[in-house]
Design an enzyme around this catalytic site. Sequence first.
Site, PDB file in Angstrom:
ATOM      1  N   ASP A  14      -6.027   2.912  -5.519  1.00 44.71           N
ATOM      2  CA  ASP A  14      -6.291   2.673  -4.291  1.00 44.71           C
ATOM      3  C   ASP A  14      -7.892   2.484  -4.074  1.00 44.71           C
ATOM      4  OD1 ASP A  14      -6.323   5.271  -4.290  1.00 44.71           O
ATOM      5  OD2 ASP A  14      -5.478   5.692  -2.394  1.00 44.71           O
ATOM      6  N   GLY A  26     -10.902  13.591   0.030  1.00 42.98           N
ATOM      7  CA  GLY A  26     -11.357  13.563  -1.336  1.00 42.98           C
ATOM      8  C   GLY A  26     -12.473  12.414  -1.178  1.00 42.98           C
ATOM      9  N   ARG A  75       3.409   0.574   3.236  1.00 47.80           N
ATOM     10  CA  ARG A  75       3.270  -0.636   4.200  1.00 47.80           C
ATOM     11  C   ARG A  75       3.217  -1.730   3.065  1.00 47.80           C
ATOM     12  NH1 ARG A  75      -1.661  -0.420   7.702  1.00 47.80           N
ATOM     13  NH2 ARG A  75      -2.663  -0.126   5.962  1.00 47.80           N
ATOM     14  N   GLY A  82      -3.574   7.171  -7.588  1.00 43.27           N
ATOM     15  CA  GLY A  82      -3.024   7.547  -8.837  1.00 43.27           C
ATOM     16  C   GLY A  82      -4.034   7.101 -10.083  1.00 43.27           C
ATOM     17  N   ASP A 107       0.821  -1.177   0.010  1.00 47.53           N
ATOM     18  CA  ASP A 107      -0.146  -0.002   0.115  1.00 47.53           C
ATOM     19  C   ASP A 107       0.956   1.157  -0.001  1.00 47.53           C
ATOM     20  OD1 ASP A 107      -1.666   1.910   0.284  1.00 47.53           O
ATOM     21  OD2 ASP A 107      -2.530   1.343   2.467  1.00 47.53           O
ATOM     22  N   THR A 160       1.714   9.244   2.756  1.00 47.00           N
ATOM     23  CA  THR A 160       2.602   9.396   3.891  1.00 47.00           C
ATOM     24  C   THR A 160       3.407   8.041   4.482  1.00 47.00           C
ATOM     25  OG1 THR A 160       0.579   9.197   5.204  1.00 47.00           O
ATOM     26  CG2 THR A 160       1.248  11.232   4.893  1.00 47.00           C
TER      27      THR A 160
END
Length: 319
Positions: free
Chosen positions: A111, A139, A17, A71, A10, A14
């Site tokens: 994602d 968002g 993982r 993205g 993932d 920020t």
Amino acid sequence: MRSLRCIAVDLGGTQIRAARYTVDGVLEARVGMPTGAQESLASVCQRLKSVIRQVWPPEIPVAGIGIGLPGILDYKRGVVLRASNLSGWVDVPLRDNLLDAFHVPVFMGNDAHLAALAEHRFGAGRGVSNMVYLAIGDGIGGGMILNDTLFTGGHGRGAELGHMTLDVHGPRCHCGRRGCLEALASGTAIARRAQERLERGEDSLLRTLVDGELAQITAQEVGIAVQQGDSLAQAIFAEAGGYIATALVNLMYLLNPELFVLGGGVFRAGDAFLAQIQEAVALLAPDNYREQTRIVPAALWEDVGLWGALALVMMELDL
Ligand SMILES: [Zn+2]
């Protein structure tokens, strides 16, 4: 085949993982580290490879690697066309880059698309053939499962549910258009609406919740104020919930899904927002659609990105 493992990654703005799962979906290892998104593309790629190596001891056979990121992707070529929160990520051939390093099949997904896939395979959407997932946070993102298959559109840009126009005269969205769902009902929009109304002098508990620092208000504070019976906060949730409900009813007419799964940070402030949406849909939807469509909260929260990346590998490899 059962001894094989899958690696799920993932890649967020920020945190990066990574986890190792069995093909039965049992988690065996998980690590995370800061993305360092402000650093160069090469350095983020190094971190990405490093988290993968940390969960993948060389003696363990791996069927494939799945990666989810925020993205727009060219699924066919395995290229990241653009990634939000990752500066400089334009036309990055990520799949080939990882293939060269790890020599196993690599699959990438947006994602929000992968969150839908995760809920369908492991979460609230198990056993449902047609479902729509909506992530309402800063968002609004979306993903769709149609006829048990992840729908990504002709070029991977499908299911951008946050940019459905609901009010052509509405507030400007960062995409440049007006009145997108995201500009009206995201966590950011809820907070902005609360700030605007307080700046006009309306009375609300929200003012004391943030010690008069109106810029500190987020959808979380609005949720807390709703729980305490604050009428301004209730009106803001009702307004935003009404827009979400309108979008869901549009999607009912378009797709006739059996299920809507709602996730994202806005729902962490309690059940009030979900209840508001369900109530508004009950008023707006025609009887047949209302009876045939459930609206439920997401089942996978913190790890939804990892579950989604795992579900992608399993889908692509027919595991
Ligand atoms: Zn927009």
